[in-house]
Design an enzyme around this catalytic site. Sequence first.
Site, PDB file in Angstrom:
ATOM      1  N   ASP A  45      32.001  56.462  42.700  1.00  0.00           N
ATOM      2  CA  ASP A  45      33.263  55.887  43.177  1.00  0.00           C
ATOM      3  C   ASP A  45      33.537  54.640  42.340  1.00  0.00           C
ATOM      4  O   ASP A  45      32.856  53.626  42.480  1.00  0.00           O
ATOM      5  CB  ASP A  45      33.132  55.524  44.670  1.00  0.00           C
TER       6      ASP A  45
ATOM      7  N   LYS B 166      43.787  49.276  42.161  1.00  0.00           N
ATOM      8  CA  LYS B 166      43.250  48.027  41.598  1.00  0.00           C
ATOM      9  C   LYS B 166      43.648  47.891  40.132  1.00  0.00           C
ATOM     10  O   LYS B 166      44.373  46.983  39.782  1.00  0.00           O
ATOM     11  CB  LYS B 166      41.722  47.987  41.715  1.00  0.00           C
TER      12      LYS B 166
ATOM     13  N   TRP C 206      32.196  50.549  51.320  1.00  0.00           N
ATOM     14  CA  TRP C 206      32.839  51.818  50.961  1.00  0.00           C
ATOM     15  C   TRP C 206      31.831  52.933  50.794  1.00  0.00           C
ATOM     16  O   TRP C 206      32.069  54.075  51.201  1.00  0.00           O
ATOM     17  CB  TRP C 206      33.711  51.633  49.716  1.00  0.00           C
TER      18      TRP C 206
HETATM   19  C1  LIG Z   1      35.151  50.979  46.025  1.00  0.00           C
HETATM   20  C2  LIG Z   1      36.193  51.481  46.967  1.00  0.00           C
HETATM   21  N1  LIG Z   1      36.114  52.739  47.418  1.00  0.00           N
HETATM   22  C3  LIG Z   1      37.026  53.240  48.261  1.00  0.00           C
HETATM   23  C4  LIG Z   1      38.077  52.478  48.714  1.00  0.00           C
HETATM   24  C5  LIG Z   1      39.080  53.073  49.646  1.00  0.00           C
HETATM   25  O1  LIG Z   1      40.223  53.334  48.918  1.00  0.00           O
HETATM   26  P1  LIG Z   1      41.560  53.893  49.554  1.00  0.00           P
HETATM   27  O2  LIG Z   1      42.190  52.762  50.289  1.00  0.00           O
HETATM   28  O3  LIG Z   1      42.333  54.328  48.339  1.00  0.00           O
HETATM   29  O4  LIG Z   1      41.217  55.031  50.433  1.00  0.00           O
HETATM   30  C6  LIG Z   1      38.210  51.165  48.260  1.00  0.00           C
HETATM   31  C7  LIG Z   1      39.323  50.324  48.710  1.00  0.00           C
HETATM   32  O5  LIG Z   1      39.420  49.145  48.450  1.00  0.00           O
HETATM   33  C8  LIG Z   1      37.242  50.657  47.373  1.00  0.00           C
HETATM   34  O6  LIG Z   1      37.318  49.387  46.916  1.00  0.00           O
END
Ligand SMILES: Cc1ncc(COP(=O)(O)O)c(C=O)c1O
Length: 327
Positions: free
Chosen positions: A138, A162, A68
Amino acid sequence: MSVMEMSHRSKVFDDIIKTAEAKLRSVMGIPENYKVLFLQGGATQQFAMIPMNFMQGGTADYVVTGTWSKKAYQEAQKFGEPKEAGNGLDRDEAYIPRQDELTLNPDADYVHICENNTIAGTKWDYTPDTNGVPLINDMSSCILSEPVDVSKYAMIYAGAQKNMAPAGLTVAIIRDDFLKEVPASVPTMLNYNIQVKGESMHNTPPCWPIYVLMEVLTWIEGKGGLEAMKKLNEEKAAVLYDYLAESTLFKTQVDLKSKSLMNVCFNTGDAELDAAFAKEAADKGMPNLKGHRSVGGLRASIYNAFPIEGVEALVEFMREFEAKHAK
Ligand SMILES: Cc1ncc(COP(=O)(O)O)c(C=O)c1O
């Protein structure tokens, strides 16, 4: 009338969104000089909004510790020249780079980290010293799992799905002095100032997930808050990590100094055996143990709502599997 059909401008919904924000502020200890925004587009949309709003000097530092944070870094490249300030994926073991392994640029507009690496199974075990450069975190896969000192960050963001609420809500927490005027070309919905001005209601907000967030926060309060969540999460994760430490079949590919409490990654070292394990576990009512397709192996995601009994049942099955397959 349910929250899904009522006007978001109604008094009833106004109470819900205000209560959700007040509870989030109280549970996380968010200082008054931070705005709380309820947005849509997932954490992925933040990967674009952050550079569009904040990379005005043209560069920012990204620490790439997982899938991510890598995606966030790649998205920022559309808007300027961000730099990779560190990496946690360039060894056999997933890890969190130490402070002296980071190459931080004092002129960066911000430093971006992803605290819990959902796919790699690592979590920052310290807060990097950025020497005054604003730090963005994040927290999608660890928010509300333990206490956090919000004041260390210029911004925290997280997709809700989550530990907070169903998908469809993204929470952004931004320090007032970090908000900047942005060029008029920035699309309306991607401009944090407009979202602040509209109090997260420039258009229809994700009413249902906001309602669920309010309820989840009440549940966390009832459990004893984030200190209590941390204790529960540590107990749950220890059941798995303790077993992994003694197992002769399963091992973890994560530097245990910075292990995740939410996503426990492990494998047998044999992709076919991993697949057999995931299938047999699913047949026993334990689905979703296959590691993310990008890294393979196995992964147990044990977010706040997952009970310790579930982790114990998994370890019991791992022991049986080990007895059958260990050489
Ligand atoms: C740490 C992290 N950042 C970003 C995301 C992306 O999230 P989204 O699906 O809400 O765009 C995720 C998705 O699992 C994640 O675990």
